[in-house]
Design a protein around this motif. Structure first.
Motif, PDB file in Angstrom:
ATOM      1  N   GLN B   6     127.772 -24.237  16.448  1.00  0.00           N
ATOM      2  CA  GLN B   6     127.670 -23.594  17.645  1.00  0.00           C
ATOM      3  C   GLN B   6     128.591 -22.714  17.935  1.00  0.00           C
ATOM      4  O   GLN B   6     128.299 -21.568  18.344  1.00  0.00           O
ATOM      5  N   TYR B  10     127.847 -18.515  18.434  1.00  0.00           N
ATOM      6  CA  TYR B  10     128.389 -18.058  19.629  1.00  0.00           C
ATOM      7  C   TYR B  10     129.206 -16.703  19.248  1.00  0.00           C
ATOM      8  O   TYR B  10     129.289 -15.632  19.899  1.00  0.00           O
ATOM      9  N   ARG B  13     127.564 -13.991  17.890  1.00  0.00           N
ATOM     10  CA  ARG B  13     126.723 -13.127  19.097  1.00  0.00           C
ATOM     11  C   ARG B  13     127.451 -12.159  19.751  1.00  0.00           C
ATOM     12  O   ARG B  13     127.372 -11.264  20.117  1.00  0.00           O
ATOM     13  N   GLN B  14     128.996 -12.909  20.111  1.00  0.00           N
ATOM     14  CA  GLN B  14     130.021 -11.909  20.845  1.00  0.00           C
ATOM     15  C   GLN B  14     130.363 -10.536  19.952  1.00  0.00           C
ATOM     16  O   GLN B  14     130.412  -9.707  20.504  1.00  0.00           O
ATOM     17  N   LYS B  17     127.242  -8.181  20.167  1.00  0.00           N
ATOM     18  CA  LYS B  17     127.316  -7.620  21.273  1.00  0.00           C
ATOM     19  C   LYS B  17     128.369  -6.755  21.885  1.00  0.00           C
ATOM     20  O   LYS B  17     128.232  -5.899  22.753  1.00  0.00           O
ATOM     21  N   GLN B 351     136.906 -22.897  19.780  1.00  0.00           N
ATOM     22  CA  GLN B 351     135.980 -21.963  19.912  1.00  0.00           C
ATOM     23  C   GLN B 351     136.461 -20.293  19.643  1.00  0.00           C
ATOM     24  O   GLN B 351     135.971 -19.667  18.927  1.00  0.00           O
TER      25      GLN B 351
END
Lengths: 241, 833
Positions: B6, B10, B13-14, B17, B351
């Motif tokens: 996960q 994420y 995706r960061q 973006k 993370q």
């Protein structure tokens, strides 16, 4: 009389002082409060009275300067960060005024987020809980949407679902309708009322008397102290004079 | 595991973006990691990669593995070996299951006998019969030679082709097996092909063919080295028996060596030889990485470059860390939400680190592509003939991945820890309040910039020292004019010339050269200038007493008439070597000033005598007839040693001829004329090289040049990264203080005041960096001591230059955000936020 076993939150002589370079601000002074399991309490008062600070301490986001705080009968004011995080994750569900959804996560992922911080919860179980929570708030049809694709009311419903997904002991709502129009505000209040009906314990901060009336009990704060409703009216009148 | 997936999802995706952030960070990291990967790829190829043979970790190199192309006549050596000593070690050791020997020849003329195929000169390996067996190599076609092919001299003219040569020259056809080819004019039968990937045991050289050692006299024509204990020309590789350690092998070999000195081998040596080598020790090292003379030249340079690229990566990491700091302040709210719903800091740290490591791995991937180009650039420093096994292997992959992960942790950890210090309640309630923390939070970013400037100063100063050192090295006075000479070396022995004929040949060649267009004058010598060959002798000078024979060594050369005038060496007293110094005339010598100072206590030795300390020469005194000015003849770095110039015509066995031609114009324009004249004199005469002296001198400094240029390039990169970092931090600071600028201007500050304020802040950062950086640079300079020439590690000129450079570039980097700050419209700024 309340039975000791029924008390979920017990706060005794709680004080919170903020220190800046030269100023000492007493946000809370000698607050006593007890919230029973299954109770729906509204905390109200004028701006700056300390209601959000009290909610932050109840939610273990902040620590008191002095006083005692028992959650489920256990003292929590001196717990370390990891233990506070664990309790927040498992016992408390937050609903914020500004929703505080993470913009880069989908609706499903936002609701799943607190569950991902739990050790060893199987993904099937996570999925079941997320879907239950989203269905409960009527947002199961927007799983793949991002927060920016939702209206304010929908975002707050997703935030409520996120708070519910962890099956917490208590829901803490900080001005949950503050960023919503009246129609959406009413809808969220109805949702909270239904949750309470089903047994949820709720502490809600609001400055709007219309929404405070949805609660079973109203706690009034003024200048960091808990006051009776009559006394609040008197104090407010004095301020206005 | 689920959580990690996960986190990675994420993180991806960061990055997707924020394409601007991702592109800048990945590019910065790609430069840093790419430079590291490029240098490591070469380090791996030269120092670490194992030969593609069976169990290479069990192979041991005996002798000095960097002495690959050395050949020494005279006193026996123990860093390279004669064939008789090799046989002793091979037959009497108890530690190796096999011990093989080999030597290279770079000038093997191959004639395939096919009309359409032109003759070509290739590099081949003369190897003992057990060579392939000891290494554990199987043929790609035919068979490999064995001990039975290597018994009697010249009895088995067989050749094994290298795989690449077989593919290139014979199109990989197996019909070549059994056919004859002529090597240096002698017929050999092709018996097989070595396997693909195996290019011999010498790293950096690709062997076209392999022949048994017993064929040496036909490969290196005119020389019979195989049975001479006085010609050392072989390096050895042994395969350890099970359970034997390298230390045990070394002990056993030295025991065998001492026994050999007392036995039949020792009986073939003179008393002088025995005295010279009886205390020698034979060294061993890991042989699985192969042998290489490049390793000796470039090992320390490469390790130094590894250090420099490490610093460059650190500087790149600081840039990315600052980008993350800037981004983190925009993620306060997200972090607060995660903390509020129960994430513990450890989990969030994981993370963040997942994100930064992912970023670093992307940088590593892009860096690997840059490294392909970088490696090509690096290989250029070894010269065109060098072939290194540069294909990336698991080590390069592991290095790049490891460096990426470490970089990810390095640049990700501080921003992550800083981010986790967010105050949850205010961040959740009011994102604006979090902005108020930006400047204090960015204090660490500014601290990092100061550190980055300090590191940049270290890299720049190191490069400055190396570049100034190179300049000193190349611009020094060699004692003659290096720009007006063409040098050629011919191998007359291989062409069958006897000593007497060789002396005549030297005269003939010089006579022709003198009449060559563009050539003013010509002469000849045995070793010459920067030709890669040198001689030294122990001498006895009456009045010079020492107990250590090594203290009586002088370098020597044998030169033809007019040598000093042609090469431009000044004769400061007496005369030079002249045509009257013939084989039958009195034995004379010219000595250099270092010799006068060392052996004659600085007193004029003209007319005095000395002798060469060997049995054939002790009764033949040599009279000093002249003194030449000190000159560098072989190495730019080494100090001038005592040197004796003897008449070429008076040596019994010249062995080789080096020609020196003084030219009127550009030497490079005359090279082909010189080549033509040599061929016209004898078309079969092997020409080892014809080149300008300038080029030979530059080639001798190739590793210093490469090191200085590469460190200069890396210093430029470090400077660029540091300035981008400074620019980024100042831009971010200015952007976060728009309102402040507006207030200041509303209160009457002029645009120049605002600009000066920002530039002053940038300069404060630079000053802080320099305060740390100067002592760091001076300390770092000490590491370079052995690389420097003609300057101290605290060279003030280098330091002042880099300080000025760094400051100037930093001012420019600070000016752009300062100009932006000065353009703030107070009305707009006051409505901001």
């Amino acid at each position: 009389m309340m039975q000791p076993g029924d008390v979920l939150i017990q706060i005794e002589d709680l004080t919170k002082v903020f220190y800046t370079d030269e100023i000492e601000t007493h946000a809370l002074s000698g607050v006593h409060l007890a919230v029973n399991k299954g109770e729906y309490v509204a905390m109200s008062g004028p701006s700056g009275c300390g209601k959000s600070t009290l909610l932050s301490i109840i939610g273990l986001l902040d620590t008191p300067t002095a006083g005692r705080y028992f959650l489920n009968g256990k003292p929590v004011e001196n717990l370390d960060f990891a233990e506070r995080a664990r309790i927040r994750n498992q016992e408390i569900g937050f609903i914020f005024q500004s929703f505080n959804l993470i913009g880069d996560l989908t609706v499903y992922e936002n609701v799943e987020l607190p569950l991902t911080y739990r050790q060893r919860m199987p993904s099937a179980e996570r999925k079941k809980r997320v879907m239950e929570a989203l269905e409960r708030v009527g947002m199961a049809h927007r799983l793949r949407h991002y927060p920016s694709q939702l209206s304010g009311g929908q975002q707050q419903r997703v935030a409520v679902a996120r708070a519910l997904a962890g099956h917490p002991s208590i829901l803490l709502a900080d001005e949950p309708t503050g960023n919503l129009d009246s129609r959406n505000g009413e809808a969220v209040m109805e949702l909270l009322a239904n949750l309470h009906k089903d047994g949820a314990t709720i502490c809600m901060v609001t400055h709007d008397p219309r929404f405070a009336k949805h609660a079973q009990r109203e706690v009034h704060l003024f200048d960091g102290k808990v006051v009776a409703e009559e006394e609040l009216k008197k104090l407010m009148a004095e301020v206005q004079v | 595991m689920n959580g990690l997936i996960q986190d990675i999802r994420y993180a991806l995706r960061q990055l997707r973006k924020n394409p601007g952030f991702t592109a800048v960070a990945v590019t910065t990291l790609a430069l840093g990691i790419g430079a590291n990967t490029a240098i490591f790829t070469v380090v791996n190829a030269l120092l670490l990669k194992m030969l593609p043979v069976t169990s290479p970790q069990r192979l041991i190199a005996v002798g000095d593995p960097t002495n690959v192309n050395a050949e020494s006549s005279g006193t026996p050596q123990t860093d390279i070996f004669s064939y008789p000593l090799y046989k002793e070690l091979r037959d009497s050791n108890s530690v190796f299951s096999g011990l093989c020997a080999a030597a290279s020849d770079h000038h093997i003329e191959v004639e395939t006998g096919e009309e359409q195929s032109a003759n070509e000169s290739v590099t081949g390996r003369m190897a003992s019969g057990n060579y392939f067996n000891v290494l554990g190599v199987q043929p790609a076609a035919g068979r490999l030679f064995s001990s039975s092919d290597d018994r009697d001299e010249n009895a088995n003219p067989v050749v094994v082709l290298g795989y690449d040569y077989w593919q290139r020259k014979f199109a990989g056809s197996s019909s070549v097996i059994g056919k004859d080819v002529r090597l240096n004019g002698f017929p050999f039968t092709v018996i097989g092909v070595a396997p693909a990937g195996f290019e011999g045991d010498v790293v950096g050289e690709r062997m076209a063919l392999f022949v048994p050692l017993s064929m040496q006299p036909e490969i290196v024509r005119g020389r019979h080295w195989r049975n001479s204990p006085h010609v050392s020309w072989l390096l050895l590789i042994g395969r350890l028996k099970p359970g034997i350690t390298p230390a045990q092998a070394e002990a056993n070999l030295n025991l065998v060596f001492q026994q050999a000195l007392r036995g039949n081998y020792g009986a073939t040596l003179t008393a002088d030889d025995m005295r010279e080598i009886r205390d020698n020790r034979i060294a061993v090292s890991l042989g699985g990485v192969g042998l290489s003379d490049l390793r000796g030249d470039y090992r320390t340079s490469l390790l130094l470059l590894m250090g420099i690229v490490g610093l460059v990566l650190l500087i790149a990491c600081v840039n990315v860390a600052n980008l993350l700091f800037a981004r983190a302040s925009r993620r306060n709210r997200e972090i607060a939400i995660r903390l509020a719903i129960g994430a513990n800091r450890g989990r969030l740290l994981r993370q963040f680190l997942s994100e930064s490591i992912l970023l670093a791995l992307l940088g590593g991937g892009a860096g690997s592509l840059l490294a392909i180009w970088g490696v090509r650039l690096l290989v250029g420093m070894f010269g065109s003939g060098t072939i290194l096994p540069l294909a990336p292997d698991w080590r390069v992959l592991a290095f790049t991945t490891g460096v990426s992960v470490i970089a990810g942790i390095l640049f990700g950890l501080f921003p992550a820890l800083q981010t986790l210090r967010v105050h949850v309640s205010p961040a959740l309630k009011d994102a604006g309040r979090a902005t108020a923390e930006k400047s204090s939070r960015f204090g660490l970013g500014k601290g990092l910039i100061a550190g980055q400037i300090a590191l940049s100063l270290l890299v720049l100063f190191s490069a400055g020292l190396l570049l100034r050192s190179l300049q000193n090295l190349l611009k020094q006075d060699l004692g003659y004019d290096r720009t007006r000479l063409v040098i050629a070396r011919v191998d007359a022995v291989s062409a069958g010339y006897t000593s007497e004929k060789m002396k005549q040949l030297a005269e003939q060649l010089v006579a022709r050269l003198r009449n060559t267009p563009g050539v003013r004058a010509a002469t000849y010598s045995k070793n010459g200038l920067f030709s890669g060959s040198q001689s030294a002798k122990e001498i006895i000078v009456p009045g010079f007493n020492t107990d250590n024979p090594d203290d009586r060594i002088a370098t020597t050369d044998n030169v033809g008439p007019d040598y000093f005038r042609v090469v431009g060496m000044h004769v400061v007293a007496g005369r030079g070597i002249e045509a009257r110094d013939t084989e039958t005339s009195a034995r004379v010598a010219v000595v250099n000033e270092a010799m006068v100072k060392y052996f004659f206590s600085g007193q004029n030795p003209v007319g005095r005598q000395f002798t060469i300390d060997d049995p054939d020469s002790r009764d033949k005194p040599i009279t000093v007839v002249g003194i030449s000015h000190d000159a560098k003849v072989n190495s730019l770095r080494d100090p001038v040693k005592p040197r004796i110039y003897l008449p070429f015509q008076q040596i019994p066995d010249p062995r080789q001829i080096v020609l020196e031609a003084q030219v009127a114009g550009s030497p490079s324009a005359v090279v082909s004329n010189v080549l033509g004249q040599i061929k016209a004199t004898d078309s079969h005469l092997p020409i080892r090289f014809v080149n300008t002296l300038d080029q030979l001198v530059n080639d001798s400094a190739a590793s210093s040049t490469a090191l200085a240029k590469l460190s200069g390039f890396l210093a430029g990169l470090a400077l660029l990264l540091a300035c981008v970092g400074l620019y980024g931090v100042m831009s971010y600071t200015v952007a976060g203080r728009t309102r402040e600028m507006g207030v200041r201007m509303a209160l009457g500050a002029r645009r120049s005041d605002v600009m000066a304020m920002i530039v002053r802040e940038a300069m404060l950062l630079v000053a802080a960096g320099l305060i740390v950086g100067v002592p760091l640079a001076l300390l770092g300079g000490r590491v370079l001591n052995s690389f420097l020439f003609g300057l101290k590690t605290t060279d003030p000129l280098s330091l002042i230059t880099v300080l000025l450079l760094l400051t100037t570039v930093a001012v420019l980097a600070g000016l752009i955000p300062a100009r932006r700050a000065a353009k703030v419209d107070p009305m707009v700024a006051l409505r901001y936020e």
